[in-house]
Design a protein around this motif. Structure first.
Motif, mmCIF file in Angstrom:
data_model
loop_
_atom_site.group_PDB
_atom_site.id
_atom_site.type_symbol
_atom_site.label_atom_id
_atom_site.label_comp_id
_atom_site.label_asym_id
_atom_site.label_seq_id
_atom_site.Cartn_x
_atom_site.Cartn_y
_atom_site.Cartn_z
ATOM 1 N N VAL A 393 0.861 -1.175 0.000
ATOM 2 C CA VAL A 393 0.000 0.000 0.000
ATOM 3 C C VAL A 393 0.900 1.228 0.000
ATOM 4 C CG1 VAL A 393 -1.731 1.322 1.278
ATOM 5 C CG2 VAL A 393 -1.912 -1.172 1.145
ATOM 6 N N ASP A 394 0.889 1.974 -1.093
ATOM 7 C CA ASP A 394 1.827 3.086 -1.265
ATOM 8 C C ASP A 394 1.122 4.205 -2.019
ATOM 9 O OD1 ASP A 394 3.986 4.790 -1.911
ATOM 10 O OD2 ASP A 394 5.366 3.097 -1.917
ATOM 11 N N ARG A 395 1.173 5.398 -1.479
ATOM 12 C CA ARG A 395 0.475 6.538 -2.077
ATOM 13 C C ARG A 395 1.407 7.484 -2.825
ATOM 14 N NH1 ARG A 395 -4.571 6.352 -0.709
ATOM 15 N NH2 ARG A 395 -5.147 5.024 1.061
ATOM 16 N N HIS A 396 2.637 7.089 -3.041
ATOM 17 C CA HIS A 396 3.614 8.010 -3.619
ATOM 18 C C HIS A 396 3.814 7.809 -5.121
ATOM 19 C CE1 HIS A 396 4.475 9.327 0.395
ATOM 20 N NE2 HIS A 396 4.841 8.121 0.771
ATOM 21 N N TYR A 397 2.896 7.160 -5.784
ATOM 22 C CA TYR A 397 3.032 6.916 -7.218
ATOM 23 C C TYR A 397 2.874 8.216 -8.007
ATOM 24 C CZ TYR A 397 -2.077 6.774 -6.584
ATOM 25 O OH TYR A 397 -3.378 7.062 -6.235
ATOM 26 N N HIS A 398 3.484 8.258 -9.190
ATOM 27 C CA HIS A 398 3.258 9.365 -10.114
ATOM 28 C C HIS A 398 1.870 9.268 -10.734
ATOM 29 C CE1 HIS A 398 7.330 10.924 -9.988
ATOM 30 N NE2 HIS A 398 7.826 9.728 -10.242
ATOM 31 N N ASP A 399 1.514 8.059 -11.125
ATOM 32 C CA ASP A 399 0.259 7.795 -11.826
ATOM 33 C C ASP A 399 -0.252 6.434 -11.365
ATOM 34 O OD1 ASP A 399 -1.670 8.282 -14.170
ATOM 35 O OD2 ASP A 399 -0.808 6.336 -14.676
ATOM 36 N N GLY A 400 -1.564 6.257 -11.387
ATOM 37 C CA GLY A 400 -2.124 4.990 -10.919
ATOM 38 C C GLY A 400 -1.552 3.776 -11.610
ATOM 39 N N MET A 401 -1.157 3.909 -12.877
ATOM 40 C CA MET A 401 -0.601 2.776 -13.599
ATOM 41 C C MET A 401 0.722 2.301 -13.002
ATOM 42 S SD MET A 401 -2.614 1.746 -16.007
ATOM 43 C CE MET A 401 -1.538 0.837 -17.101
ATOM 44 N N ASP A 402 1.425 3.182 -12.272
ATOM 45 C CA ASP A 402 2.675 2.779 -11.630
ATOM 46 C C ASP A 402 2.470 1.638 -10.648
ATOM 47 O OD1 ASP A 402 3.793 4.895 -13.001
ATOM 48 O OD2 ASP A 402 3.936 6.213 -11.254
ATOM 49 N N MET A 403 1.254 1.531 -10.119
ATOM 50 C CA MET A 403 0.993 0.537 -9.077
ATOM 51 C C MET A 403 0.818 -0.873 -9.625
ATOM 52 S SD MET A 403 1.185 2.094 -6.200
ATOM 53 C CE MET A 403 0.397 0.958 -5.050
ATOM 54 N N PHE A 404 0.744 -1.017 -10.940
ATOM 55 C CA PHE A 404 0.546 -2.347 -11.518
ATOM 56 C C PHE A 404 1.899 -3.006 -11.761
ATOM 57 C CE2 PHE A 404 -3.353 -0.131 -12.141
ATOM 58 C CZ PHE A 404 -4.328 -1.098 -11.965
ATOM 59 N N ASP A 405 2.576 -3.308 -10.665
ATOM 60 C CA ASP A 405 3.925 -3.860 -10.731
ATOM 61 C C ASP A 405 3.964 -5.192 -10.002
ATOM 62 O OD1 ASP A 405 3.741 -3.117 -8.074
ATOM 63 O OD2 ASP A 405 5.441 -1.736 -8.107
ATOM 64 N N SER A 406 5.168 -5.695 -9.787
ATOM 65 C CA SER A 406 5.314 -7.002 -9.144
ATOM 66 C C SER A 406 5.057 -6.953 -7.643
ATOM 67 C CB SER A 406 6.715 -7.564 -9.422
ATOM 68 O OG SER A 406 6.892 -7.770 -10.802
ATOM 69 N N ILE A 407 5.173 -5.779 -7.036
ATOM 70 C CA ILE A 407 4.841 -5.672 -5.617
ATOM 71 C C ILE A 407 3.338 -5.830 -5.438
ATOM 72 C CG2 ILE A 407 4.983 -4.217 -3.563
ATOM 73 C CD1 ILE A 407 7.683 -5.255 -4.671
ATOM 74 N N THR A 408 2.554 -5.170 -6.290
ATOM 75 C CA THR A 408 1.097 -5.310 -6.230
ATOM 76 C C THR A 408 0.671 -6.725 -6.563
ATOM 77 O OG1 THR A 408 0.595 -2.991 -6.665
ATOM 78 C CG2 THR A 408 -1.029 -4.607 -7.378
#
Length: 840
Positions: A393-408
């Motif tokens: 859970v991290d709110r420091h992304y540039h854009d929502g698409m950044d969150m679709f990574d291997s951590i998620t």
């Protein structure tokens, strides 16, 4: 949503087993640490969207007549906005319960459509607002048309709404924290088929056109509203009387469709049994051309790549079942109970990555499930090691698409697997499907409590507490709200006088936001002569902790977390004899696999016994993944004995093991016998995946025979997976004759996947391309930058940066500032920065 990176296979695991990874001390931060993103506040709740749509296919234009039904949250509600970008608004009217429609004032100020109501309204008022509009969307809604380069392209229209892309084709609240029902009434030329959300209420025919009326009665987030239009053929299935249909391009035979999607009803049944009954009216899957993600879980109407449809050989080697299961799983976790914002998107994607592994346990067996989880753990560790450290859970992304990574995705799945392990215990996890297991009780309670609601991680924490009585705040704090994973340094010693085994565990992990100590229950297993064995659970909660275990036999080897439930780095030196015994005899697949990997690190006098043990494992272990790990370790050890063992195992019955053997043999550069064997595998092996591995090994072999062999195979091979591998291998030879082949494969008219591989290969041959083929490269890049396929555009941008093609700087600058989505702009900005920083 799944991306192209989510593909099943063993390649990543072999890389991890074959070499000890290096952990960077100063990774760049994720996103912008100075910025925190939160879900936007709403002044209203949308109850329903009704869209009447038709299109000008050739011009890429949509014409919409939309009715939005909403309720204010507070009194004094008079002005509000809907998200809307690049649409021409023709009119906005209020549709009162009685009387005539009332024209409303509006301001279209991208990315919002501001609407002024005629008076103040209150929460008891239901408002129906009609919006008539048209536009040529640059994102969210995509049109495929024939072109000079691709004259056979079928005319298709399809959508991609996640993350916030649907407001490019209809005004809406385009954020996941509101959920509404929907109806799409879509008129298309006769012969086109429309697939959308929900129940097909009817199809009418008039004037050479067909109008489809799709109604979704279960509220859902706006990004899940979808369309897929094209000359599709339907293959019908069902689940408990509900339609389960598969749509494929006209002319696709039913056997091909069922190879891709045939397990769907069984998956629906399994996911229903471990959670709640499938909640939607039907389930469709439609394969469209040039879809740029692996799949998208639109409510009851998943969209997937046309590439999912494969011949029998390709479907064996590159199965799409994991992607099919991933998108389906989100119909419970993500569509039905929706992550409130992008910071909590793991509630969608983590579950959707984990449930396919549970299906593997049910459909295949326990070892296959644990092996799949190893792949997830290793991918999450790779991102921690190479890219950045961040909490789930991290709110420091540039854009929502950044969150679709291997951590998620992968770490999210690993955390859910650990939650099951902690709640149920290791013995219960070896079984699947029991509704009495606490973990599955939590799943049901979570879904039942949050039906068609947007939630955050605290809802899952509460479901655990309220269902099991266990307060797992400590677990979520360290695994979800903090970053990284434990790094265990373990030692063990036996005291024969006291008949006690002492195990010392030291946690050595470091990093920003990484817990100094992870608290976890850990299973220790001790194995002795004659099958003697003992297993205990210990609670590790200190930076350094020792455990004394009464043991009436001296262990031949010791297991730490034998089934690999804990995502971790493990440093546990043991003698080669102990590792060999574990690799050959341990009852746990994951323990045998770990020991086989450790044997690949043997040195000096330990090398020969390690090779002998690995040869035994490669020839006899019952699980293919362990045999593959043994092959990788033999490759890491090198030497004549390892080479001979690998050559003798090129006829292993499982193609995944043969692939590992081929990859391992790729280390013997300049060996004539190895080259001959690899050439035979490339030409003759019945598995495309083995041929892919053979091509890669030949490309790096430094043999003068490599280029002509690869050239001939590329000219005669028809499978795109092998063709792509051959292009990469040709580039790896660094032979100047490969450059014209790559340039030809990268031109418009070539299959899009080959163009992507050709672009990557050209980068690998930068010096030769830049020196002798600058004009051809510029032509290729220019075409790529203006291609309609977004991944190809982005690959072309990378070529601009890699080759310092300053003549295309204006195109990069335009994309970095004017692309419709922040996701596209960020990628263009990165390429522009690289271009400006690099030297010609």
């Amino acid at each position: 949503m799944s991306g192209v990176k989510h593909t099943a296979g063993i390649g990543l695991i072999l890389v991890v087993l074959g070499a000890a990874p290096t952990w960077a001390a100063d990774l760049p931060p994720f996103g912008d640490p100075a910025v925190s993103h939160w879900a936007p506040s709403r002044g209203y709740h949308v109850e329903d969207y009704r869209l009447a749509l038709h299109f000008d296919q050739a011009r890429g234009e949509v014409f919409g007549d939309e009715t939005v039904t909403l309720r204010p949250f507070e009194t004094g509600f008079k002005r509000f906005y809907l998200d809307s970008a690049e649409l021409s608004i023709d009119s906005v009217t209020l549709l009162p319960p009685k009387g005539k429609p009332l024209a409303l004032k509006f301001d279209a100020e991208d990315p919002h459509l501001w609407i002024d109501l005629d008076r103040d309204y209150a929460p008891q008022d239901k408002l129906r607002v009609r919006i008539v509009y048209h536009g040529k969307p640059r994102f969210g809604l995509f049109f495929d048309n024939p072109s000079a380069a691709y004259p056979d392209t079928p005319r298709e229209i399809w959508t991609q709404g996640e993350s916030e892309f649907n407001h490019f084709w209809f005004p809406c609240w385009d954020y996941p924290n509101d959920m509404a029902t929907s109806e799409l009434v879509v008129t298309v030329p006769k012969g086109q088929v429309v697939v959308s959300n929900g129940r097909l209420a009817g199809v009418t025919h008039a004037g050479g056109e067909d109008t489809y009326d799709w109604v979704e009665a279960v509220p859902h987030s706006t990004y899940l509203t979808s369309l897929a239009i094209g000359p599709f053929e339907r293959v019908h299935d069902s689940y408990h009387g509900k339609p389960v249909d598969y749509y494929a391009p006209r002319g696709t035979d039913e056997a091909t469709v069922r190879r891709a999607f045939g397990l769907t009803p069984d998956m629906i049944g399994f996911f229903s049994r471990i959670s709640v009954e499938y909640p939607y009216e039907k389930y469709d899957q439609v394969a469209v051309r040039d879809f740029f993600f692996g799949g998208m879980e639109n409510v009851s109407a998943t969209t997937l790549q046309e590439w999912a449809l494969q011949d029998p050989r390709a479907s064996e080697d590159f199965p799409v079942a994991e992607t099919v299961a991933h998108e389906l799983a989100q119909h419970w976790f993500g569509d039905y109970a929706q992550g409130r914002d992008w910071a909590d998107i793991w509630l969608n994607e983590g579950f959707a990555t984990y449930l396919p592994a549970l299906y593997t346990q049910y459909h295949v067996d326990y070892d296959a499930y644990r092996f799949q989880m190893l792949g997830y753990q290793d991918e999450a560790l790779r991102q921690d090691r190479e890219d950045y450290l961040r909490p789930i859970v991290d709110r420091h992304y540039h854009d929502g698409m950044d969150m679709f990574d291997s951590i998620t995705h992968e770490k999210g799945a690993a955390v859910l697997d650990m939650l099951r392990y902690v709640l149920d215990g290791p013995e219960a996890v070896t079984r699947i499907g029991s509704q009495q297991e606490p973990f599955f009780q939590v799943l049901r309670a979570y879904l039942e409590a949050h039906r068609a609601q947007a939630v955050d991680t605290s809802a899952l924490v509460a479901a655990v507490r309220e269902t099991t009585g266990q307060d797992m705040g400590w677990f979520f704090h360290q695994w979800v709200y903090l970053a990284g994973t434990p790094a265990y340094k373990v030692s063990a010693a036996y005291d024969a006088a006291t008949k006690t085994e002492s195990v010392t565990v030291v946690q050595t992990q470091q990093g920003t936001d990484v817990p100094a100590v992870f608290r976890m229950p850990i299973q220790l297993a001790f194995h002795g002569a004659g099958g003697a064995a003992k297993s205990v659970m210990v609670d590790d909660a200190q930076a350094t902790q020792s455990f004394s275990v009464p043991l009436d036999f001296e262990p031949a080897w010791v297991d730490f977390d034998p089934d690999g439930y804990i995502e971790k780095r493990l440093d546990f030196p043991q003698p080669v004899a102990a590792l060999a015994a574990a690799a050959e005899q341990d009852p746990s697949m994951r323990a045998r696999l770990w020991a086989a990997g450790e044997l690949g690190k043997a040195q000096g006098p330990d090398t020969d016994p390690a090779q002998a043990a690995l040869a035994e494992v490669l020839s006899s272990d019952r699980f293919y993944g362990v045999r593959a790990a043994a092959a990788a370790s033999l490759g890491a050890l090198g030497g004549d004995a390892a080479r001979g063992t690998l050559l003798a195992n090129l006829r292993q019955p499982d193609s995944r093991v043969r692939m590992a053997v081929v990859q391992a043999l790729g280390r013997w550069h300049g060996d004539a016998a190895v080259f001959t064997a690899l050439a035979d595998m490339l030409r003759q092996d019945p598995s495309y995946a083995v041929q892919v591995s053979a091509a890669a090994a030949i490309g790096t072999s430094a043999s003068p025979e490599a280029f002509p062999l690869l050239q001939d195979e590329f000219a005669g091979h028809h499978d795109v997976h092998v063709q792509r591998a051959l292009l990469g291998a040709l580039a790896a030879t660094h032979d100047p004759r490969a450059v014209p082949m790559l340039l030809a494969a990268g031109r418009p008219g070539s299959p899009i996947r080959l163009r992507l591989s050709a672009f990557a290969g050209l980068t690998a041959m930068r010096d030769l391309v830049q020196r002798d083929h600058a004009e051809e490269l510029a032509s290729l890049v220019g075409a790529g930058l203006h291609d309609t396929y977004i991944p190809l555009q982005q690959s072309a941008q990378q070529l601009v940066a890699s080759f310092h093609l300053t003549q295309f700087k204006p195109e990069l600058e335009a994309e970095a500032t004017q692309a419709p989505s922040e996701w596209q702009r960020q990628i263009a900005k990165a390429a522009l920065q690289q271009l400006q920083a690099s030297a010609p």
